[in-house]
Each structure stands twice: as C-alpha cells, then as structure tokens.
Design an enzyme around this catalytic site. Structure first.
Site, PDB file in Angstrom:
ATOM      1  N   SER A   1     -81.783 -45.427  45.109  1.00  0.00           N
ATOM      2  CA  SER A   1     -82.388 -45.684  46.441  1.00  0.00           C
ATOM      3  C   SER A   1     -82.703 -44.255  46.960  1.00  0.00           C
ATOM      4  O   SER A   1     -81.983 -43.300  46.883  1.00  0.00           O
ATOM      5  CB  SER A   1     -81.544 -46.494  47.269  1.00  0.00           C
ATOM      6  OG  SER A   1     -81.964 -46.348  48.430  1.00  0.00           O
TER       7      SER A   1
ATOM      8  N   TYR B   1     -73.956 -49.349  51.352  1.00  0.00           N
ATOM      9  CA  TYR B   1     -75.103 -49.748  50.589  1.00  0.00           C
ATOM     10  C   TYR B   1     -75.355 -48.120  50.179  1.00  0.00           C
ATOM     11  O   TYR B   1     -75.587 -47.870  48.477  1.00  0.00           O
ATOM     12  CB  TYR B   1     -76.168 -50.235  51.232  1.00  0.00           C
ATOM     13  CG  TYR B   1     -77.728 -50.082  50.179  1.00  0.00           C
ATOM     14  CD1 TYR B   1     -77.669 -51.018  48.953  1.00  0.00           C
ATOM     15  CD2 TYR B   1     -78.803 -49.495  50.393  1.00  0.00           C
ATOM     16  CE1 TYR B   1     -78.758 -50.947  48.203  1.00  0.00           C
ATOM     17  CE2 TYR B   1     -79.901 -49.594  49.554  1.00  0.00           C
ATOM     18  CZ  TYR B   1     -79.845 -50.217  48.472  1.00  0.00           C
ATOM     19  OH  TYR B   1     -80.859 -50.260  47.830  1.00  0.00           O
TER      20      TYR B   1
END
Length: 267
Positions: free
Chosen positions: A143, A156
C-alpha cells in the site's frame, strides 16, 4: 474445477471476488491462465468464475477465510499439491483503522492475520514449490501508506510495511531461482475497500484515484519489465532508486561500537 487435461499455467488469486483481485483474475484469464480463486464468499466467487469460464478459462472456486488457521491451511495445501500453480497473487487484505489508544485490539489482530500471517504462509508455500521447480511468479500487494505516518493508520500501515519488507527480502533470496517476485504499492484505488474501512472513495480528489483495471495492467506490465517494485502512478522510477540508496546510506552507521557523538557527555 480444474481438470487434469489442462495444459495452461494456473494462477491462484486471493481476494478474487471483487476489486483488484477480480481484475487480476480477468487479466490472467485473458493471457492464458487457468485460475484458482480464493475469497470468503463462495457465491461471489462463483459469479466471477462463471464469467471467466465463459471466456474459456478453467476456474476453480476455493472459498476460504484467511483470518483463520483452517482457511489458510486449505489454501496452502492447494498450492503445495498442484505443480501447475506458477503464479500467486497475494491480494487479500483490508484495513482496521483507528488511533492506537482507541483501536479494537481483536479487530486489529483479525486484520493482521489476513494482511500478514496469511500472506506469509501462502508465500512460503509458493516459494518453496516454485523455487524447486525453477520458475514462478509472486505478487504481494502492499500500500502507498508504507511511506506515510497518518494518525489512525498505525495498524494497517504497519501491516503493509511488513508486506513490503518481507517481499523485498524475498526478492534477494529469489535471485537465480527462476522465481520473479513483485511488491505492488497501490495508491487510492476505486474499489469498495474504502467503504469497508469506514471511508468513501468520494472523499479523495479524482486526480488521486486510479481504476483497479489500470492498476493491474501496470502491475503485470511491470512484472514483464522485471521491475521488482511497482508503484503504478510514479512517473520516474529513479525516485524509488533514490529511496533505496538513502536506505543503503544508513546501513554503515546502524551498528557501531559506540553511540554517536551527540549522545556523549559533553561536560
């Protein structure tokens, strides 16, 4: 189900029922791959599989909850027993967000089991078999948040930093094995990921939002170009090279026989 007569290479894609995973499945089917599609919901997988079968692909649906040991073991066993699986896309993942002091510890652990533990175990299984065979491809989806420290994103972001670090080290181990490994670093992608995480795609400026299909095309093209890290919207890969060089510049001074001068008693 996959047939013994199929001579096409086979790809296993996690999180294949929607979004990025579904786009990978569609593109891999069009480029001559049969497929094993993994996600929690069998009905959604069957919907995707039906469309791909109509285009001539041999598609197996493998429902599995990758937050559980049983689900992961089921997919690991599928990888280990099938020499035709020459392509693994570790796409499954999601975000449990919140400031650290307010995080739901159980929800965070559940996320880490999917984003970190499942990805690791599937990669281990695939790398062991592929390196023994002398060929294969693995894509691990990280990400763009690996480069950011945003409040509310510690869990995350850390999980995706693990994916990037794990994959980069794997790339050094894969040299000379015939296995090509890519770390994909998406930015904001137009899928339901953000709604599930409690955000909305409409909250992002349109110029920051990429379509999932464009992301996947870039990733597969980068794999052909042998780019180990794919940041699809990055205009100049020299920026990534500079990032890596900056890391290397730190290495000689990470471990010395004494603390740096600024920590010495100056009295």
């Amino acid at each position: 189900m996959c047939t013994a007569m199929s001579q096409r290479p086979r790809a296993l894609v996690t999180g294949a029922s929607a979004g990025i995973g579904r786009c990978y499945a569609e593109h891999l089917a069009r480029t001559g791959h049969d497929l094993v599609l993994v996600a929690r919901r069998a009905d959604k997988l069957e919907e995707v599989a039906g469309l791909l079968r109509a285009e001539g692909a041999d598609v197996e649906v493998l429902p599995a909850d990758l937050s559980t040991d049983e689900g992961v073991a089921r997919v690991v066993e599928r990888i280990e027993r099938d020499p035709a699986i020459g392509f693994l896309v570790n796409n499954a993942g999601y975000a449990a967000r919140g400031r650290v002091a307010e995080l739901d510890a159980d929800a965070t652990a559940h996320m880490l089991r999917v984003n970190v533990i499942a990805l690791t175990r599937l990669t281990i299984a695939a790398m062991a078999r592929m390196s023994a065979a002398g060929h294969g491809r693995i894509i691990n989806v990280a990400s763009g948040t690996v480069f950011m420290q945003m409040p509310g994103n510690a869990g995350y972001g850390a999980s995706k930093n693990y994916v990037l670090a794990f994959t980069r080290t794997l790339q050094t181990e894969a040299e000379g094995t015939g296995v090509r490994v890519q770390a994909l670093i998406p930015g904001v992608i137009a899928t339901d990921f953000h709604e599930i995480a409690g955000n909305a795609i409409g909250n992002f400026p349109p110029e920051r939002v990429m379509q999932a299909d464009d992301l996947v095309v870039a990733s597969l093209r980068a794999l052909e170009m042998d780019e180990p890290v794919c940041i699809p919207s990055l205009p100049d890969m020299r920026d990534w090279d500079a990032y890596v060089e900056a890391e290397r510049g730190l290495v000689p001074n990470v471990s010395r026989d004494r603390p740096a001068e600024r920590y010495h008693d100056r009295d």
